[in-house]
Design a protein around this motif. Structure first.
Motif, PDB file in Angstrom:
ATOM      1  N   ASP A 133     -45.352 -38.893  12.033  1.00  0.00           N
ATOM      2  CA  ASP A 133     -45.908 -37.546  12.188  1.00  0.00           C
ATOM      3  C   ASP A 133     -45.324 -36.563  11.186  1.00  0.00           C
ATOM      4  OD1 ASP A 133     -47.639 -37.805  14.663  1.00  0.00           O
ATOM      5  OD2 ASP A 133     -45.759 -38.693  15.316  1.00  0.00           O
ATOM      6  N   SER A 134     -44.121 -36.858  10.717  1.00  0.00           N
ATOM      7  CA  SER A 134     -43.488 -35.985   9.732  1.00  0.00           C
ATOM      8  C   SER A 134     -42.381 -36.759   9.032  1.00  0.00           C
ATOM      9  CB  SER A 134     -42.935 -34.727  10.397  1.00  0.00           C
ATOM     10  OG  SER A 134     -42.588 -33.763   9.419  1.00  0.00           O
ATOM     11  N   TYR A 135     -41.786 -36.139   8.047  1.00  0.00           N
ATOM     12  CA  TYR A 135     -40.818 -36.791   7.189  1.00  0.00           C
ATOM     13  C   TYR A 135     -39.790 -35.762   6.761  1.00  0.00           C
ATOM     14  CZ  TYR A 135     -39.463 -39.845   3.243  1.00  0.00           C
ATOM     15  OH  TYR A 135     -38.791 -40.642   2.367  1.00  0.00           O
ATOM     16  N   LEU A 136     -38.518 -36.052   6.945  1.00  0.00           N
ATOM     17  CA  LEU A 136     -37.442 -35.168   6.500  1.00  0.00           C
ATOM     18  C   LEU A 136     -36.490 -35.939   5.610  1.00  0.00           C
ATOM     19  CD1 LEU A 136     -36.490 -33.314   9.804  1.00  0.00           C
ATOM     20  CD2 LEU A 136     -37.479 -32.288   7.757  1.00  0.00           C
ATOM     21  N   THR A 137     -36.052 -35.296   4.531  1.00  0.00           N
ATOM     22  CA  THR A 137     -35.054 -35.933   3.688  1.00  0.00           C
ATOM     23  C   THR A 137     -33.678 -35.419   4.056  1.00  0.00           C
ATOM     24  OG1 THR A 137     -35.417 -34.275   1.962  1.00  0.00           O
ATOM     25  CG2 THR A 137     -36.613 -36.348   1.753  1.00  0.00           C
ATOM     26  N   LYS A 138     -32.697 -36.293   3.859  1.00  0.00           N
ATOM     27  CA  LYS A 138     -31.312 -35.948   4.141  1.00  0.00           C
ATOM     28  C   LYS A 138     -30.729 -35.266   2.911  1.00  0.00           C
ATOM     29  CE  LYS A 138     -30.695 -40.052   6.949  1.00  0.00           C
ATOM     30  NZ  LYS A 138     -29.958 -41.311   7.067  1.00  0.00           N
ATOM     31  N   PRO A 139     -29.832 -34.339   3.085  1.00  0.00           N
ATOM     32  CA  PRO A 139     -29.277 -33.905   4.367  1.00  0.00           C
ATOM     33  C   PRO A 139     -30.278 -33.045   5.140  1.00  0.00           C
ATOM     34  CG  PRO A 139     -28.345 -32.593   2.601  1.00  0.00           C
ATOM     35  CD  PRO A 139     -29.217 -33.651   1.958  1.00  0.00           C
ATOM     36  N   VAL A 140     -30.407 -33.321   6.433  1.00  0.00           N
ATOM     37  CA  VAL A 140     -31.317 -32.568   7.293  1.00  0.00           C
ATOM     38  C   VAL A 140     -30.673 -31.218   7.600  1.00  0.00           C
ATOM     39  CG1 VAL A 140     -32.448 -32.494   9.544  1.00  0.00           C
ATOM     40  CG2 VAL A 140     -32.296 -34.656   8.294  1.00  0.00           C
ATOM     41  N   GLN A 141     -31.410 -30.177   7.317  1.00  0.00           N
ATOM     42  CA  GLN A 141     -30.944 -28.821   7.616  1.00  0.00           C
ATOM     43  C   GLN A 141     -31.554 -28.366   8.940  1.00  0.00           C
ATOM     44  OE1 GLN A 141     -28.655 -27.264   5.692  1.00  0.00           O
ATOM     45  NE2 GLN A 141     -28.636 -29.119   4.448  1.00  0.00           N
ATOM     46  N   LEU A 142     -30.796 -27.638   9.711  1.00  0.00           N
ATOM     47  CA  LEU A 142     -31.243 -27.191  11.024  1.00  0.00           C
ATOM     48  C   LEU A 142     -32.545 -26.402  10.954  1.00  0.00           C
ATOM     49  CD1 LEU A 142     -30.724 -27.084  14.041  1.00  0.00           C
ATOM     50  CD2 LEU A 142     -29.256 -25.101  13.648  1.00  0.00           C
ATOM     51  N   GLU A 143     -32.660 -25.489  10.022  1.00  0.00           N
ATOM     52  CA  GLU A 143     -33.885 -24.680   9.920  1.00  0.00           C
ATOM     53  C   GLU A 143     -35.097 -25.534   9.571  1.00  0.00           C
ATOM     54  OE1 GLU A 143     -34.587 -21.587  10.861  1.00  0.00           O
ATOM     55  OE2 GLU A 143     -32.539 -21.568  11.603  1.00  0.00           O
ATOM     56  N   THR A 144     -34.905 -26.521   8.712  1.00  0.00           N
ATOM     57  CA  THR A 144     -35.999 -27.422   8.357  1.00  0.00           C
ATOM     58  C   THR A 144     -36.413 -28.254   9.560  1.00  0.00           C
ATOM     59  OG1 THR A 144     -35.091 -27.534   6.116  1.00  0.00           O
ATOM     60  CG2 THR A 144     -36.738 -29.168   6.698  1.00  0.00           C
ATOM     61  N   LEU A 145     -35.436 -28.744  10.299  1.00  0.00           N
ATOM     62  CA  LEU A 145     -35.724 -29.508  11.518  1.00  0.00           C
ATOM     63  C   LEU A 145     -36.470 -28.644  12.521  1.00  0.00           C
ATOM     64  CD1 LEU A 145     -35.454 -32.049  13.272  1.00  0.00           C
ATOM     65  CD2 LEU A 145     -33.185 -31.228  13.941  1.00  0.00           C
TER      66      LEU A 145
END
Length: 142
Positions: free
Chosen positions: A109-121
């Motif tokens: 459903d979505s994709y996040l790259t590390k380092p994961v930032q709280l605001e992005t999450l």
């Protein structure tokens, strides 16, 4: 909200759990096989996860294999589109083909790259329809 965090690095699991603590109950796994078993067991008990945070690079099964098995289990179980668990892939790989593969081929459903930032999450969770409470933790990166 019930969250499954599938991440093989201890520190990353710990930070993600802290980030997600105000959203709901978090269960952690450290390999792909355990993630699939934990997910399926919860569904069979009629206590499915609302969200899975899934690392791509894991032992036993990689994130793509886990995602493929979760989506197959949902299909076999008659879980329809709107009832499917939201799955967010996590990785340090920013290659466009990985993003396309995760979202279009495997059904993330979505994709996040590390380092994961709280605001992005938070933004991803909002985009997925979750309405998070304010978190009382400093922004840490995974």
């Amino acid at each position: 909200m019930k969250v499954l965090i599938a991440e093989d690095e201890f520190y990353n699991r710990w930070v993600l759990s802290k980030m997600m603590a105000s959203y709901g109950n978090c269960i952690e796994t450290d390999n792909g096989e355990e993630a699939v078993q934990t997910f399926c067991w919860a569904c069979r008990k009629k206590e499915p996860y609302d969200l899975v945070l899934l690392d791509i690079m894991m032992p036993a099964l990689n994130g793509f294999e886990v995602l493929e098995r979760i989506r197959a289990f949902e299909k076999e179980s008659g879980i329809e589109n709107l009832q499917k668990t939201k799955i967010v892939m996590l990785t340090s790989l920013e290659e466009p083909e990985y993003i396309d593969q995760a979202l279009n081929e495997y059904g993330a459903d979505s994709y996040l790259t590390k380092p994961v930032q709280l605001e992005t999450l938070r933004q991803v969770l909002t985009d997925l329809g979750f309405f998070p409470q304010e978190l009382d933790m400093q922004q840490e990166a995974v």
